[in-house]
Enzyme design. Structure first.
Site, PDB file in Angstrom:
ATOM      1  N   LYS A 182       0.852  -1.209   0.000  1.00 57.16           N
ATOM      2  CA  LYS A 182       0.000   0.000   0.000  1.00 57.16           C
ATOM      3  C   LYS A 182       0.877   1.245   0.000  1.00 57.16           C
ATOM      4  O   LYS A 182       0.665   2.181  -0.777  1.00 57.16           O
ATOM      5  CB  LYS A 182      -0.923   0.002   1.235  1.00 57.16           C
ATOM      6  CG  LYS A 182      -2.058  -1.004   1.134  1.00 57.16           C
ATOM      7  CD  LYS A 182      -2.816  -1.197   2.451  1.00 57.16           C
ATOM      8  CE  LYS A 182      -3.815  -2.339   2.303  1.00 57.16           C
ATOM      9  NZ  LYS A 182      -4.500  -2.713   3.534  1.00 57.16           N
ATOM     10  N   GLN A 224      -4.648  -1.334   9.677  1.00 58.90           N
ATOM     11  CA  GLN A 224      -4.597  -2.671   9.073  1.00 58.90           C
ATOM     12  C   GLN A 224      -5.251  -3.696   9.998  1.00 58.90           C
ATOM     13  O   GLN A 224      -4.973  -3.744  11.203  1.00 58.90           O
ATOM     14  CB  GLN A 224      -3.136  -3.049   8.779  1.00 58.90           C
ATOM     15  CG  GLN A 224      -2.956  -4.349   8.026  1.00 58.90           C
ATOM     16  CD  GLN A 224      -3.515  -4.312   6.591  1.00 58.90           C
ATOM     17  OE1 GLN A 224      -3.605  -3.255   5.969  1.00 58.90           O
ATOM     18  NE2 GLN A 224      -3.902  -5.458   6.078  1.00 58.90           N
ATOM     19  N   ASP A 234     -11.016   3.179   3.814  1.00 58.10           N
ATOM     20  CA  ASP A 234     -11.401   1.761   3.742  1.00 58.10           C
ATOM     21  C   ASP A 234     -12.910   1.617   3.553  1.00 58.10           C
ATOM     22  O   ASP A 234     -13.382   0.570   3.111  1.00 58.10           O
ATOM     23  CB  ASP A 234     -11.058   1.065   5.074  1.00 58.10           C
ATOM     24  CG  ASP A 234      -9.820   0.181   4.992  1.00 58.10           C
ATOM     25  OD1 ASP A 234      -9.548  -0.346   3.907  1.00 58.10           O
ATOM     26  OD2 ASP A 234      -9.159   0.011   6.028  1.00 58.10           O
TER      27      ASP A 234
HETATM   28  N1  GUN Z   1      -6.772  -6.529   6.133  1.00 62.21           N
HETATM   29  C1  GUN Z   1      -6.992  -7.269   5.018  1.00 62.21           C
HETATM   30  N2  GUN Z   1      -7.614  -6.508   4.070  1.00 62.21           N
HETATM   31  C2  GUN Z   1      -7.769  -5.281   4.610  1.00 62.21           C
HETATM   32  C3  GUN Z   1      -8.335  -4.061   4.109  1.00 62.21           C
HETATM   33  O1  GUN Z   1      -8.827  -3.959   2.973  1.00 62.21           O
HETATM   34  N3  GUN Z   1      -8.298  -3.005   4.967  1.00 62.21           N
HETATM   35  C4  GUN Z   1      -7.780  -3.091   6.225  1.00 62.21           C
HETATM   36  N4  GUN Z   1      -7.815  -1.998   6.991  1.00 62.21           N
HETATM   37  N5  GUN Z   1      -7.263  -4.209   6.703  1.00 62.21           N
HETATM   38  C5  GUN Z   1      -7.263  -5.300   5.905  1.00 62.21           C
END
Ligand code: GUN
Length: 302
Positions: free
Chosen positions: A54, A98, A121
């Protein structure tokens, strides 16, 4: 017949190039760039690799990016204080915590603490509500469903009046994509059915689908004979079914399998996403788009 492959890796490049161009223009005109912070608590290897990707993608696009890594025993109150700090920081337009979080932290409390206008998100209840209402209300569609819809549209698949069957009812994929596909408007306006572990006739429902979206997390759940000839099949499953040595790097890597039997399904479907290289690359791409959108909302140009 062999299905048209809907390649997430190619669509990702198209969209990232579009975002990169827009970031440059906004920087020249407004002197601002999107700011994204990712907060990682602990050292879960999968989470580290997601967050690293990311941040790398944000960097490539010219974003202001911060990776804030915290120890696994970070008290919940300290995490909430950290979120509050970024909520107040004008240079940050997107905050991502996350998941999963360590057990001593209340995930709901944490997600609710993020300013809904920085919740790229799309997990905050306010953004879930906005998605449900649809239209102009929607600020940040959740990233994986947004990626799925984008793939369907860019593959040229007709959604208006289409029978969409979603396999799986998670808050992150199943429920939101079903909601998005039933909204009035382009790339949607479909007739939607959600099927799940409580459904009596899974096969019967799948067989009716013009667009079949599978997000069950069960490798090979959907059998080729469940697919309507010519249907669009979106496989969201990323199941680790073993390990192999990478030809490129010589390192051990996971063998990934989707929720659909791809090799046989591609002979029946009209279009299909592969695993890996299908839906996976779209999630981070949509996160970047949401972060850019957040800056544009702030500048009053979205
Ligand atoms: N963990 C796995 N996929 C995601 C996501 O799309 N966003 C977040 N915040 N955590 C994750």
């Amino acid at each position: 017949m062999t299905a048209k492959l809907i390649k997430g890796t190619e669509i990702r490049e198209e969209i990232l190039n579009e975002i990169e161009g827009e970031v440059k223009q906004i920087k020249e005109k407004h002197g601002a760039v999107p700011g994204l912070v990712t907060i990682l608590v602990g050292e879960n290897p999968a989470s580290i690799s997601y967050v690293t990707l990311k941040i790398k993608t944000a960097h490539r696009l010219g974003f202001n990016e911060i990776q804030d890594s915290q120890p696994v025993d970070l008290p919940e109150a300290d995490l909430l204080a950290l979120i509050d700090k970024y909520n107040r920081d004008d240079s940050i337009h997107g905050i991502l915590v996350q998941l999963p979080l360590p057990k001593h932290v209340d995930e709901k409390k944490v997600l609710n603490a993020i300013d809904p206008d920085k919740d790229v998100d799309g997990f905050h209840p306010v953004n879930v509500g906005r998605l449900m209402i649809g239209g102009d209300e929607v600020k940040f569609p959740p990233c994986t469903p947004a990626g799925i819809q984008e793939m369907i549209v860019r593959a040229g698949v007709e959604t208006k009046g289409a029978e969409v069957v979603v396999v799986g009812r998670s808050n992150i994929v199943g429920k939101p994509i079903a909601n998005m596909m039933l909204q009035k408007g382009p790339g949607a306006n479909s007739t939607v059915t959600i099927v799940h572990t409580g459904t009596k006739d899974l096969e019967g429902h799948c067989k009716r689908a013009d667009i079949l979206i599978v997000a069950a997390g069960v490798p090979g759940l959907v059998k080729p004979q469940w697919i309507k000839p010519g249907a669009c099949v979106i496989d969201v499953g990323v199941n680790r079914v073993g390990e192999k040595i990478s030809e490129k790097t010589g390192k051990k890597i996971a063998i990934l399998k989707g929720d659909v039997d791809f090799d046989e399904a591609k002979e029946i479907a009209g279009s299909i996403t592969p695993v890996p290289g299908g839906v996976g690359p779209m999630t981070i791409t949509m996160l970047m788009r949401n972060t850019l959108k957040s800056l544009k909302f702030k500048l009053g140009i979205e």
